[in-house]
Design an enzyme around this catalytic site. Structure first.
Site, PDB file in Angstrom:
ATOM      1  N   ARG A 120      22.671  40.439  80.538  1.00  0.00           N
ATOM      2  CA  ARG A 120      21.032  39.948  81.885  1.00  0.00           C
ATOM      3  C   ARG A 120      22.192  40.955  82.548  1.00  0.00           C
ATOM      4  NH1 ARG A 120      18.437  34.467  83.052  1.00  0.00           N
ATOM      5  NH2 ARG A 120      16.136  35.162  82.771  1.00  0.00           N
ATOM      6  N   GLN A 125      16.520  44.728  81.991  1.00  0.00           N
ATOM      7  CA  GLN A 125      15.573  43.814  82.570  1.00  0.00           C
ATOM      8  C   GLN A 125      14.243  43.697  82.318  1.00  0.00           C
ATOM      9  OE1 GLN A 125      15.662  44.578  86.254  1.00  0.00           O
ATOM     10  NE2 GLN A 125      16.893  43.045  87.163  1.00  0.00           N
ATOM     11  N   ASP A 128      13.902  41.218  78.655  1.00  0.00           N
ATOM     12  CA  ASP A 128      14.571  40.432  79.482  1.00  0.00           C
ATOM     13  C   ASP A 128      12.671  38.896  78.745  1.00  0.00           C
ATOM     14  OD1 ASP A 128      15.138  37.494  80.716  1.00  0.00           O
ATOM     15  OD2 ASP A 128      16.472  38.869  81.208  1.00  0.00           O
ATOM     16  N   SER A 131      12.440  36.071  81.407  1.00  0.00           N
ATOM     17  CA  SER A 131      11.818  36.393  83.291  1.00  0.00           C
ATOM     18  C   SER A 131      10.330  36.659  82.504  1.00  0.00           C
ATOM     19  CB  SER A 131      12.702  38.081  83.366  1.00  0.00           C
ATOM     20  OG  SER A 131      13.748  38.006  83.726  1.00  0.00           O
ATOM     21  N   TYR A 226      23.890  33.688  86.641  1.00  0.00           N
ATOM     22  CA  TYR A 226      23.663  32.189  86.749  1.00  0.00           C
ATOM     23  C   TYR A 226      24.702  31.348  87.490  1.00  0.00           C
ATOM     24  CZ  TYR A 226      21.061  33.652  81.991  1.00  0.00           C
ATOM     25  OH  TYR A 226      20.212  34.241  81.464  1.00  0.00           O
TER      26      TYR A 226
END
Ligand code: NAD
Length: 375
Positions: A120, A125, A128, A131, A226
């Site tokens: 991550r 991004q 991902d 997400s 996280y």
């Protein structure tokens, strides 16, 4: 390298690549072959794949000819039987939890990339899929809550009197929680949000939510953004705070998760029993155990006139845009390994490529997965 797009099994309505992504791959000189009816449940026809430059084949032909298989869900046992050593599988294997499929794919000599463990980092991004799918989940969770609640979400001043806005409590302010917050606010709900990561407070208030502070949460920078497991003392304080807010809420949207671990139980049976009749709990964390003690995964249960919906896969109910986002993530990931001069080549020097690979050369090469399987 030929990419083969596989049709998902019955219960899955998404497809890993929409024709627009196929066209982009063909433009990069990567041929794509597609299993017949692969896009049907996402409302995409074989003709649209043909127009984007693909050819249509049977499942057996795709497995026989493609160097890389692209599919959202892990291969079925029939599909495993069709795979050859040194073939590449790109999809979502849930390898931190589903160890059996990882062992089988390693033994078969398949090189696997599982997009749910992509590192991550900010560069990753655009690739991902967690997400992307959490965005769909959070949005649909808020809509489902509004649809199930026997009240309006917005405040109304009408000739028939004033309607007070629905009170929404969101547990977990990650991607899904923030999307649920944004959607609930657009619908006119009043939203409170709780998370153990203080870093999200600003995002919550920026989206018009109220952040509930509970002192003493463990928030580790080393966890890569996280959450981590909390102390018993904190959990008790948190349970009390959540109880007080929950019993005043009309809707609770649960999204709190810890990667590779059981989801934290944040709503006890006693809290549900003290909630207002007609209230709704949407538990997106249900596939990893749920944030509510009474949640049943993939089921709707009613306790004390409170409806509890356990669903971690709302993305399946929005197959077109979920597939669109998934495919764009796949394309961005593949671009790390496609160059005009060499075509497709696994780029082991790239930390995103390496960190997403689970098995290679008959071995489990991902350290996180290997450590979990060996314990
Ligand atoms: P997730 O689905 O693992 O968890 C959802 C939320 O639950 C998290 O915000 C977490 O803090 C929260 N949570 C866990 N335990 C809790 C508890 N006991 N009580 C309350 N809340 C609890 O997380 P996610 O949405 O996939 O992502 C989390 C974060 O990771 C993001 O907000 C972001 O900062 C980061 N992220 C980075 C990238 C990237 O850079 N490529 C992509 C996505 C997310």
């Amino acid at each position: 390298m030929i990419i083969g797009l596989i049709k998902e099994s019955e219960k899955e309505r998404r497809v890993a690549l929409l024709p627009e992504v196929v066209a982009a791959l063909v433009k990069l000189k990567i041929p794509v072959i597609v299993e017949k009816d692969a896009g049907k449940r996402s409302y995409v026809s074989d003709d649209e794949y043909i127009a984007s430059g693909a050819t249509i084949h049977t499942k057996k032909e795709v497995f026989g000819e493609a160097g890389m298989i692209v599919k959202i869900n892990p291969p079925t046992s029939e599909e495993l039987g069709l795979m050859k050593a040194d073939q590449i599988f790109l999809g979502v294997l849930n390898p931190l939890v589903d160890h059996e499929i990882v062992k089988k794919l390693a033994a078969a000599g398949i090189t696997t990339f599982s997009l749910d463990i992509i590192p991550r980092t900010s560069r990753a991004q655009a690739m991902d899929i967690l997400s992307s799918m959490s965005t769909v989940n959070g949005y649909k969770a808020a809509l489902t809550a509004a649809n199930t609640l026997p009240k309006f979400f917005p405040m109304f001043m009408t000739a028939a009197g004033t309607i007070t806005p629905a009170k929404v409590l969101i547990l977990g302010a990650g991607v899904a929680g923030l999307q649920a917050l944004a959607t609930s606010r657009k619908l006119g709900g009043v939203v409170e949000v709780f998370d153990v990561r203080a870093a999200v407070k600003e995002e919550v208030t920026g989206l018009g939510g109220k952040f509930i502070d509970v002192e003493g949460a463990r928030d580790e920078k080393s966890a890569g953004g996280y959450a981590v497991e909390q102390t018993e003392e904190f959990k008790n304080r948190q349970a009390q705070a959540i109880h007080e807010h929950a019993i005043r809420s009309d809707v609770i949207i649960c999204t709190a998760q810890i990667p590779g671990k059981k989801a934290p139980v944040l709503i006890k049976k006693e809290t549900v029993e003290a909630m207002k009749p007609g209230s709704v709990i949407i538990d997106i964390a249900s596939s990893s155990g749920g944030n509510c003690e009474l949640t049943k995964d993939k089921e709707t249960v009613v306790t004390n006139e409170v409806t509890i919906i356990g669903n971690s896969f709302f993305a399946i109910d929005m197959p077109y845009d979920a597939s669109k986002m998934f495919g764009k993530n796949v394309l961005n990931f593949l671009k790390l390994m496609i160059s005009p001069s060499e075509g497709f080549k696994i780029n082991w020097e790239d930390d995103i490529v390496k960190g997403t690979c689970v098995t290679h050369n008959k071995e489990i090469i991902n350290e996180r997965v290997k450590a979990l399987i060996q314990n």
